[in-house]
Design a protein around this motif. Structure first.
Motif, PDB file in Angstrom:
ATOM      1  N   GLN A  44      -5.731   1.368  -7.458  1.00 18.92           N
ATOM      2  CA  GLN A  44      -6.413  -0.048  -7.038  1.00 18.92           C
ATOM      3  C   GLN A  44      -6.220  -0.496  -7.781  1.00 18.92           C
ATOM      4  OE1 GLN A  44      -7.287  -1.251  -3.577  1.00 18.92           O
ATOM      5  NE2 GLN A  44      -5.966   0.418  -2.322  1.00 18.92           N
ATOM      6  N   LEU A  61      -3.698  -3.082  -9.029  1.00 19.05           N
ATOM      7  CA  LEU A  61      -3.880  -4.038  -8.640  1.00 19.05           C
ATOM      8  C   LEU A  61      -4.510  -5.285  -8.715  1.00 19.05           C
ATOM      9  CD1 LEU A  61      -2.217  -5.326  -5.223  1.00 19.05           C
ATOM     10  CD2 LEU A  61      -4.413  -4.230  -4.336  1.00 19.05           C
ATOM     11  N   ILE A 106      -4.904  -8.133  12.759  1.00 16.71           N
ATOM     12  CA  ILE A 106      -5.307  -8.777  13.035  1.00 16.71           C
ATOM     13  C   ILE A 106      -4.591  -9.927  15.103  1.00 16.71           C
ATOM     14  CG2 ILE A 106      -3.500 -10.282  12.291  1.00 16.71           C
ATOM     15  CD1 ILE A 106      -5.116 -13.245  11.370  1.00 16.71           C
ATOM     16  N   SER A 111       2.927 -14.328  16.146  1.00 15.01           N
ATOM     17  CA  SER A 111       3.294 -12.568  15.393  1.00 15.01           C
ATOM     18  C   SER A 111       3.234 -12.358  14.594  1.00 15.01           C
ATOM     19  CB  SER A 111       4.850 -12.739  15.446  1.00 15.01           C
ATOM     20  OG  SER A 111       5.564 -11.937  14.904  1.00 15.01           O
ATOM     21  N   MET A 112       2.139 -11.433  14.628  1.00 17.41           N
ATOM     22  CA  MET A 112       0.805 -11.421  13.203  1.00 17.41           C
ATOM     23  C   MET A 112       0.800 -10.101  13.112  1.00 17.41           C
ATOM     24  SD  MET A 112      -1.910 -13.288  14.623  1.00 17.41           S
ATOM     25  CE  MET A 112      -2.644 -13.062  16.000  1.00 17.41           C
ATOM     26  N   GLY A 113       0.488  -8.645  11.818  1.00 18.03           N
ATOM     27  CA  GLY A 113       0.077  -7.725  12.105  1.00 18.03           C
ATOM     28  C   GLY A 113      -0.538  -7.334  13.225  1.00 18.03           C
ATOM     29  N   LYS A 120      -8.793 -13.501   5.032  1.00 19.00           N
ATOM     30  CA  LYS A 120     -10.373 -14.048   5.403  1.00 19.00           C
ATOM     31  C   LYS A 120     -11.094 -13.018   5.235  1.00 19.00           C
ATOM     32  CE  LYS A 120      -8.075 -14.173   8.640  1.00 19.00           C
ATOM     33  NZ  LYS A 120      -7.574 -14.566  10.847  1.00 19.00           N
ATOM     34  N   GLU A 121     -11.045 -11.743   5.218  1.00 17.70           N
ATOM     35  CA  GLU A 121     -11.744 -10.792   4.968  1.00 17.70           C
ATOM     36  C   GLU A 121     -12.621 -10.563   3.654  1.00 17.70           C
ATOM     37  OE1 GLU A 121      -9.109  -9.917   6.283  1.00 17.70           O
ATOM     38  OE2 GLU A 121      -9.138  -8.879   7.524  1.00 17.70           O
ATOM     39  N   ASN A 159       4.353   0.992   1.611  1.00 12.43           N
ATOM     40  CA  ASN A 159       5.546   0.782   2.747  1.00 12.43           C
ATOM     41  C   ASN A 159       6.460   1.113   1.424  1.00 12.43           C
ATOM     42  OD1 ASN A 159       7.860   0.727   4.025  1.00 12.43           O
ATOM     43  ND2 ASN A 159       7.151  -1.056   4.985  1.00 12.43           N
ATOM     44  N   ASN A 193       0.836  -0.944  -0.127  1.00 15.88           N
ATOM     45  CA  ASN A 193       0.326   0.210  -0.111  1.00 15.88           C
ATOM     46  C   ASN A 193       0.585   0.894  -0.234  1.00 15.88           C
ATOM     47  OD1 ASN A 193      -2.755   1.712   0.203  1.00 15.88           O
ATOM     48  ND2 ASN A 193      -2.116   1.956   2.469  1.00 15.88           N
ATOM     49  N   ALA A 211      -2.949 -11.641   0.892  1.00 15.05           N
ATOM     50  CA  ALA A 211      -2.244 -10.785   2.204  1.00 15.05           C
ATOM     51  C   ALA A 211      -2.291  -9.517   2.069  1.00 15.05           C
ATOM     52  CB  ALA A 211      -0.836 -11.291   1.952  1.00 15.05           C
ATOM     53  N   ILE A 212      -3.357  -9.288   1.710  1.00 16.29           N
ATOM     54  CA  ILE A 212      -3.502  -8.246   1.642  1.00 16.29           C
ATOM     55  C   ILE A 212      -4.117  -7.715   2.960  1.00 16.29           C
ATOM     56  CG2 ILE A 212      -5.352  -5.939   0.894  1.00 16.29           C
ATOM     57  CD1 ILE A 212      -3.468  -6.378  -1.629  1.00 16.29           C
TER      58      ILE A 212
HETATM   59  P1  NDP Z   1      -0.097  -6.508   7.579  1.00 19.36           P
HETATM   60  O1  NDP Z   1      -1.309  -5.397   8.459  1.00 19.36           O
HETATM   61  O2  NDP Z   1       1.677  -6.813   8.466  1.00 19.36           O
HETATM   62  O3  NDP Z   1       0.486  -5.750   6.288  1.00 19.36           O
HETATM   63  C1  NDP Z   1      -0.616  -5.535   5.743  1.00 19.36           C
HETATM   64  C2  NDP Z   1      -0.710  -6.091   3.788  1.00 19.36           C
HETATM   65  O4  NDP Z   1      -1.591  -5.331   2.998  1.00 19.36           O
HETATM   66  C3  NDP Z   1       0.896  -4.974   3.765  1.00 19.36           C
HETATM   67  O5  NDP Z   1       1.231  -5.372   3.095  1.00 19.36           O
HETATM   68  C4  NDP Z   1       0.358  -3.550   3.400  1.00 19.36           C
HETATM   69  O6  NDP Z   1       1.122  -2.702   2.744  1.00 19.36           O
HETATM   70  C5  NDP Z   1      -1.011  -3.370   2.503  1.00 19.36           C
HETATM   71  N1  NDP Z   1      -2.249  -3.048   2.977  1.00 19.36           N
HETATM   72  C6  NDP Z   1      -3.024  -2.649   3.371  1.00 19.36           C
HETATM   73  N2  NDP Z   1      -4.156  -2.029   3.231  1.00 19.36           N
HETATM   74  C7  NDP Z   1      -3.703  -1.561   1.805  1.00 19.36           C
HETATM   75  C8  NDP Z   1      -4.787  -1.545   0.480  1.00 19.36           C
HETATM   76  N3  NDP Z   1      -5.780  -0.917   0.681  1.00 19.36           N
HETATM   77  N4  NDP Z   1      -4.335  -1.282  -0.622  1.00 19.36           N
HETATM   78  C9  NDP Z   1      -4.086  -2.654  -0.755  1.00 19.36           C
HETATM   79  N5  NDP Z   1      -2.638  -3.333   0.074  1.00 19.36           N
HETATM   80  C10 NDP Z   1      -2.954  -2.613   1.301  1.00 19.36           C
HETATM   81  O7  NDP Z   1      -1.192  -7.931   7.140  1.00 19.36           O
HETATM   82  P2  NDP Z   1      -1.043  -9.043   8.001  1.00 19.36           P
HETATM   83  O8  NDP Z   1      -0.213  -9.371   7.001  1.00 19.36           O
HETATM   84  O9  NDP Z   1      -0.975  -9.206  10.167  1.00 19.36           O
HETATM   85  O10 NDP Z   1      -3.025 -10.287   7.475  1.00 19.36           O
HETATM   86  C11 NDP Z   1      -3.057 -10.037   6.424  1.00 19.36           C
HETATM   87  C12 NDP Z   1      -4.435 -10.125   6.038  1.00 19.36           C
HETATM   88  O11 NDP Z   1      -3.518 -11.975   6.480  1.00 19.36           O
HETATM   89  C13 NDP Z   1      -5.256 -10.551   6.933  1.00 19.36           C
HETATM   90  O12 NDP Z   1      -6.495 -10.261   6.250  1.00 19.36           O
HETATM   91  C14 NDP Z   1      -5.061 -11.180   8.297  1.00 19.36           C
HETATM   92  O13 NDP Z   1      -6.649 -11.379   8.082  1.00 19.36           O
HETATM   93  C15 NDP Z   1      -4.588 -11.878   6.959  1.00 19.36           C
HETATM   94  N6  NDP Z   1      -4.053 -13.666   8.340  1.00 19.36           N
HETATM   95  C16 NDP Z   1      -2.845 -13.008   8.609  1.00 19.36           C
HETATM   96  C17 NDP Z   1      -2.343 -14.022   9.502  1.00 19.36           C
HETATM   97  C18 NDP Z   1      -0.925 -12.899  10.170  1.00 19.36           C
HETATM   98  O14 NDP Z   1      -0.335 -14.125  11.486  1.00 19.36           O
HETATM   99  N7  NDP Z   1      -0.317 -11.903  10.470  1.00 19.36           N
HETATM  100  C19 NDP Z   1      -2.547 -14.894   9.843  1.00 19.36           C
HETATM  101  C20 NDP Z   1      -3.600 -15.637   9.251  1.00 19.36           C
HETATM  102  C21 NDP Z   1      -4.421 -14.441   8.479  1.00 19.36           C
HETATM  103  P3  NDP Z   1       1.552  -1.468   3.457  1.00 19.36           P
HETATM  104  O15 NDP Z   1       3.255  -2.720   3.955  1.00 19.36           O
HETATM  105  O16 NDP Z   1       2.290  -0.812   2.788  1.00 19.36           O
HETATM  106  O17 NDP Z   1       0.576  -0.553   4.561  1.00 19.36           O
END
Ligand code: NDP
Length: 389
Positions: A80, A83, A206, A201-203, A123-124, A38, A36, A98-99
Motif C-alpha cells: 500500500q 501506491l 458498484i 457494465s461495471m465492477g 467516489k468513496e 490480479n 491489488n 479507479a481503485i
Molecule cells: P473493480 O472492482 O472492477 O476494480 C477495482 C480495481 O481496484 C482493481 O484494479 C483492483 O485490483 C483494485 N483494488 C481493489 N482493492 C484494492 C486495494 N485494497 N488496494 C489497491 N487496489 C485495489 O471496480 P470498478 O472499476 O467497477 O470501480 C472502481 C471505482 O470506480 C469505484 O470507486 C467505483 O465506484 C467507481 N466507478 C466505477 C464505474 C464503473 O463503471 N465500473 C462507474 C463510475 C464509478 P485487482 O483487480 O487486482 O483486485
C-alpha cells in the motif's frame, strides 16, 4: 502528450481507461499501472503498455510479477505504501483514481499533495473525506475531474457557468435491475441476479450498489463536495434508459443536461483529455432508438439505502465514512451470499447508530472510523440468518 497513472488498472474502469489510451497513442502515455492481486492481468497490461512502473498492492504477488517482467525496463513495487509513493513521481501528469472503495483514499490524497491533476472514479474518496480532500485540492490548486458519468455530465453542464447561479443538481439513476420491485420480491434476490445491470457494465461492488440505490446515495454525497453544493441542492430522479446522464437547474429555471449512450469510456476519455474534447468512433446516440425517455421519483421506502445515505450526509462529520465502510462490508458479504438483499440496509443503519460520532474528523479519524465501522458491521453480518446456515 499526457503521462497517466492508472490506479486500479485491472478493474472495470481501469481496463476501459486503457482502451481509451490505446485508441489515442498520440495523446496519452501510461506512466504507472497498479492492481491489488490480479497479477496475470497486470503483467499482460505492463507488457502491452510498457509503463515506467507498476504496483501490486498484494505483496504476496510481488515475486510473480517481478519475475514475469524481469527482461523489461519496468520498475515493480508492492504494498500500500508504494501506491502512496508512486503517485508523486515527476513523470506523471494525470492520476486516474479507479481503485475500489476506501482503499483508494490515501493514494488520491498523496497525488493531490504532489500537485497532480486527478481524474476521479473512486467516489468513496469524496464520500468518506470530501471536505478534507476538496480543501487540500484548493490549497494545492489541483483540478479534480470527475469520471463518474453523472458527475461528468454535471461538470460538462457547468462549464462557462457561475456556480452561484445553480439552483440544484439533478442526478439521474437507472434504478438498477430491481426497478419497480417491492420488498416481498427483494427479500429473496441473490447476488447473481443483482449483478445484472440493465444498462451499464461495471465492477461487482458498484453493480450491487446500483441495485440497492446506495450508488446514488454515494453519488449525492460525492456531488455535494465536488461542486460545493448545499445538501438541499441535490435531487435524484429515476431515468431508466440512462441516456440523460444528469442535469443542472439554474436560478432562472433553465435546465442543462448532458446525454449519450451509457458507455464509461466516454466520461473516462473526457476526464483524461480535459480541457480538450477529442474525437472517437464510439456508437452515437440516435434518438429514434429511444422514442420515450422517462423520469420518476425514487422509491425511498423500498430502496432504503438512498434515504440512509442522505441522512448520513445531513448528519455530516464521520457519518458518511461509517456509511461507506458498513456498505463495503455488507456488499462483500452479499456477494458471498452471507447476507440478504434487504438486510444490507438494516446493518448499515445499525452500524451508523453504533460508531462514535466525530464532527470534524482528521485523516486519522477517518481511518479509525473506517476500522470501527467495519468491526461493528462484521458482527452484524455474523448474526445474519444466511451466515449462520
Ligand atoms: P473493480 O472492482 O472492477 O476494480 C477495482 C480495481 O481496484 C482493481 O484494479 C483492483 O485490483 C483494485 N483494488 C481493489 N482493492 C484494492 C486495494 N485494497 N488496494 C489497491 N487496489 C485495489 O471496480 P470498478 O472499476 O467497477 O470501480 C472502481 C471505482 O470506480 C469505484 O470507486 C467505483 O465506484 C467507481 N466507478 C466505477 C464505474 C464503473 O463503471 N465500473 C462507474 C463510475 C464509478 P485487482 O483487480 O487486482 O483486485
Amino acid at each position: 502528450m499526457k503521462r497517466i497513472a492508472i490506479l486500479g488498472s485491472t478493474g472495470s474502469v481501469g481496463t476501459q481507461a486503457l482502451e481509451v489510451v490505446a485508441a489515442h497513442p498520440d495523446l496519452f502515455e501510461v506512466e504507472v499501472l497498479t492492481a491489488n492481486s490480479n497479477a496475470a492481468l497486470l503483467i499482460e497490461q505492463a507488457r502491452k503498455f510498457k509503463p515506467n512502473a507498476i504496483v501490486v498492492t498484494d505483496e504476496s504477488k510481488y515475486k510473480e510479477v517481478k519475475d514475469a517482467l524481469m527482461m523489461l525496463p519496468i520498475k515493480v513495487f508492492a504494498g500500500q505504501q508504494a501506491l502512496v509513493d508512486v503517485v508523486k513521481w515527476e513523470g506523471i501528469d494525470v492520476v486516474l483514481g479507479a481503485i475500489l472503495g476506501f482503499a483508494g483514499l490515501r493514494s488520491i490524497i498523496s497525488a493531490i499533495e504532489a500537485g497532480k491533476t486527478i481524474a476521479l472514479a473512486n467516489k468513496e474518496t469524496l464520500v468518506v473525506a470530501g471536505e478534507l480532500v476538496m480543501k487540500l485540492a484548493e490549497e494545492k490548486r489541483v483540478n479534480i475531474i470527475p469520471v463518474d458519468s453523472e458527475h461528468s455530465a454535471i461538470f460538462q453542464c457547468l462549464i462557462g457557468e457561475d456556480l452561484n447561479k445553480v439552483e440544484k443538481l439533478i442526478l439521474t439513476a437507472s434504478g438498477g435491475p430491481f426497478l419497480g420491485r417491492k420488498s416481498n420480491y427483494l427479500v429473496n434476490v441473490k447476488a447473481s441476479h443483482a449483478l445484472q445491470h440493465p444498462n451499464w457494465s461495471m465492477g461487482a461492488k458498484i453493480s450491487i450498489d446500483s441495485a440497492t440505490l446506495m450508488n446514488k446515495g454515494l453519488e449525492v454525497i460525492e456531488a455535494k463536495w465536488l461542486f460545493g453544493m448545499k445538501n438541499e441542492q441535490i435531487d435524484v430522479i429515476i431515468h431508466s434508459q440512462s441516456i440523460v446522464h444528469s442535469m443542472v437547474q439554474f436560478v432562472d429555471g433553465s435546465i442543462k443536461s448532458q446525454m449519450g449512450l451509457p458507455d464509461m469510456k466516454l466520461p473516462i476519455q473526457y476526464a483524461l483529455a480535459f480541457p480538450h474534447r477529442i474525437q472517437n468512433n464510439y456508437k452515437r446516440l440516435d434518438f429514434k432508438d429511444f422514442p420515450k425517455l422517462t423520469f420518476e421519483p425514487p422509491d425511498y421506502k423500498t430502496f432504503r439505502n438512498l434515504a440512509i445515505a442522505k441522512e448520513a450526509m445531513f448528519r455530516g462529520g464521520n457519518a458518511p465514512c461509517v456509511l461507506n465502510a458498513a456498505n463495503e462490508m455488507v456488499v462483500h458479504a452479499f456477494l458471498q451470499n452471507k447476507v440478504g438483499f434487504l438486510e444490507m440496509s438494516d446493518m448499515i443503519e445499525k452500524t451508523l447508530e453504533c460508531v462514535t460520532f466525530i464532527e470534524h474528523p482528521t485523516l486519522d479519524d477517518y481511518q479509525n472510523t473506517d476500522t470501527e465501522a467495519r468491526t461493528y458491521a462484521a458482527e452484524f453480518i455474523k448474526k445474519s440468518q444466511l451466515s449462520i446456515y
